[in-house]
Design an enzyme around this catalytic site. Structure first.
Site, PDB file in Angstrom:
ATOM      1  N   ASP A 281       0.815  -1.206   0.000  1.00  0.00           N
ATOM      2  CA  ASP A 281       0.000   0.000   0.000  1.00  0.00           C
ATOM      3  C   ASP A 281       0.855   1.265   0.000  1.00  0.00           C
ATOM      4  OD1 ASP A 281      -2.291  -1.567   0.096  1.00  0.00           O
ATOM      5  OD2 ASP A 281      -2.323  -1.587   2.293  1.00  0.00           O
TER       6      ASP A 281
ATOM      7  N   TYR B 127       6.889 -10.252   6.285  1.00  0.00           N
ATOM      8  CA  TYR B 127       6.781  -8.822   6.555  1.00  0.00           C
ATOM      9  C   TYR B 127       7.381  -8.515   7.918  1.00  0.00           C
ATOM     10  CZ  TYR B 127       3.392  -8.796   2.726  1.00  0.00           C
ATOM     11  OH  TYR B 127       2.791  -8.936   1.512  1.00  0.00           O
TER      12      TYR B 127
END
Length: 275
Positions: free
Chosen positions: A53, A117
């Site tokens: 994002d 992540y």
């Protein structure tokens, strides 16, 4: 005789601060995506493996690219492709790190077996000015916060395994078409490091394997547990709710602390294994 395009798997990294995300945006949009800069000419088509994002960073994302060279020119050597793309990128905070020639049916997104992540945050800051300049837009600064790390670890353990993670998904136009059942292989809270460690306060990283867009909501919820704003039991309740609207408002961790650090493949169709 028309030659088919050569397909390559490329690995790349970027600082996401100035981009709308990794995916390509329309020409009329003021803020571009990383992919806009990975397609220098019409003969290059890029297929990204892992969406990120606005403001999210990547130490290792990947994509496959199809390159049709003009005339009778042979396919580019792997290192030549890396050098050519990096030359094109110039001052952009994007770098190609590796490239591998792969079979024409290889797909960077669907062949990926896991993604890792890391979310970075710092606690105990009295004021935002105590954050080192080397951490600007790369770490979530938690002011006047003492965290209960044991409670956070206990809450993180509840998220491990295969679950319907609907509560931790942000709503979008694509939500109805995506399977909310995911597998979280690892959720780990570790002391972190900084370029300016001597002047850095309590820093931590949350590592999550095989989960993507949900990491920011998960991190925000775990930090809330550490702050005492949520209980460990409430994390279980959120998981069982399986409803995105059940997630507390204003609890999602900001984008700038999140990094995609690893995309793993079994092989490329040529018996190559990627770490």
């Amino acid at each position: 005789m028309h030659k088919s395009a050569a397909r390559y798997l490329i690995f790349f990294q970027y600082a996401g601060t100035k981009y709308s995300g990794v995916m390509k945006t329309a020409a009329e949009q003021a803020v571009e995506g990383v992919e806009n800069h990975l397609e220098p000419v019409n003969e290059v088509s890029v297929f990204i493996s892992s969406r990120t994002d606005t403001g999210v960073h990547a130490l290792c994302n990947s994509a496959h690219v199809d390159i049709q060279r003009r005339g009778d020119k042979p396919p580019l050597l792997e290192q030549d492709l890396v050098d050519a793309l990096n030359f094109h990128l110039k001052a952009e905070p994007i770098r190609i790190t590796r490239a591998y020639r792969v079979h024409s049916d290889f797909h960077a997104r669907y062949r990926a077996v896991s993604r890792t992540y890391v979310y970075r945050f710092a606690a105990g800051l009295r004021h935002h000015t105590e954050m080192p300049v080397t951490e600007k837009d790369l770490c979530w600064a938690l002011r006047d916060t003492r965290l209960n790390i044991d409670a956070m670890q206990e809450a993180a353990a509840l998220l491990l395994g295969t679950h319907d993670f609907s509560t931790f998904r942000a709503l979008s136009s694509e939500t109805p078409f995506k399977n909310p059942v995911k597998t979280l292989e690892k959720a780990q809270l570790d002391p972190g490091v900084s370029f300016s460690q001597r002047h850095f306060h309590s820093s931590h990283v949350i590592r999550a394997t095989r989960l993507g867009s949900q990491v920011r909501r998960m991190t925000g919820a775990l930090v809330a547990v550490g702050q005492g704003r949520l209980s460990v039991g409430q994390i279980q309740e959120l998981l069982e709710a399986r409803d995105s609207l059940a997630f507390p408002q204003n609890m999602t961790a900001p984008a700038h602390g999140l990094f995609l650090t690893h995309v793993q493949y079994r092989d490329t169709g040529k018996n190559k294994r990627f770490e």
